[in-house]
Design a protein around this motif. Structure first.
Motif, short mmCIF file in Angstrom:
data_model
loop_
_atom_site.label_atom_id
_atom_site.label_comp_id
_atom_site.label_asym_id
_atom_site.label_seq_id
_atom_site.Cartn_x
_atom_site.Cartn_y
_atom_site.Cartn_z
N LYS A 86 0.83 -1.20 0.00
CA LYS A 86 0.00 0.00 0.00
C LYS A 86 0.87 1.25 0.00
O LYS A 86 0.60 2.19 -0.76
N ASP A 90 0.65 4.08 -2.72
CA ASP A 90 0.30 5.44 -2.30
C ASP A 90 1.13 6.47 -3.07
O ASP A 90 0.65 7.56 -3.40
N PHE A 102 -8.89 11.23 -4.38
CA PHE A 102 -9.13 9.95 -3.73
C PHE A 102 -10.35 10.01 -2.82
O PHE A 102 -10.51 10.94 -2.03
N LYS A 105 -8.33 5.26 0.23
CA LYS A 105 -6.91 4.91 0.10
C LYS A 105 -6.55 4.26 1.43
O LYS A 105 -6.06 4.91 2.34
N TYR A 118 -8.12 1.39 -3.35
CA TYR A 118 -8.12 2.78 -3.82
C TYR A 118 -9.36 3.03 -4.65
O TYR A 118 -9.68 2.25 -5.55
#
Length: 177
Positions: A86, A90, A102, A105, A118
């Protein structure tokens, strides 16, 4: 009068309840899939994934506005590395899009499996010219048997209100073998 009836029927078809069918999509994954999706043709695959690895599963709707894919590839990541995965995504997703916003997330667990999830609206940065369009995108990343599995859904903004809850239900039904 006939136009009014046609308009009402079109409205009802657009807002009719979506049905789902549980499908074994790959040897490693099954999930409920909207019956409005169909497999992409060879021509669609060739045009959408030119020069890229063809996904294990690639589906679209009747108008080819929706894109749903599942891809697995060998990876150095281990099953317990989803939080690190992740962190990697990111920072690697935002450069791929312009005007990214976003709505999700985070790490999520679906059917006892951890995913980096996401959801966002954004315009793909790799599109040339002014023809690139904003897209709603929902991505799930996980590690399964030493492979990186990416589950992806996207559609244009005018289809988002219809397809966002459908994609969420589909993604919520993911099961690995």
């Amino acid at each position: 009068m006939i136009k009014s009836i046609g308009l009402i029927l079109s409205f009802l078809l657009f807002f009719q309840e979506t049905t789902f069918k549980k499908q074994k999509l790959t040897d490693y994954l099954s999930m409920e899939v909207s019956t409005e999706l169909r497999e992409m043709t060879q021509q669609e695959l060739s045009s959408k994934f030119l020069g890229a690895r063809i996904p294990d599963v690639a589906m679209t709707d009747a108008q080819s506005g929706v894109e749903f894919t599942i891809t697995a590839s060998s990876t150095f990541w281990q099953e317990g590395d989803v939080a690190l995965l992740k962190d990697f995504y990111d920072s690697s997703i935002p450069p791929l899009f312009k005007q990214i916003d976003f709505s999700q997330k985070e790490l999520v667990t679906i059917n006892d499996k951890q995913f980096a999830a996401y959801q966002f609206d954004g315009k793909p940065a790799n599109e040339r010219g002014s023809g690139s369009e904003q897209r709603y995108t929902y991505l799930l990343y996980t590690i399964h048997k030493n492979g990186l599995v990416t589950i992806s859904f996207s559609c244009p903004p005018y289809l988002k209100s219809k397809w966002e809850p459908i994609a969420q239900k589909m993604f919520g039904s993911v099961k690995f073998r």
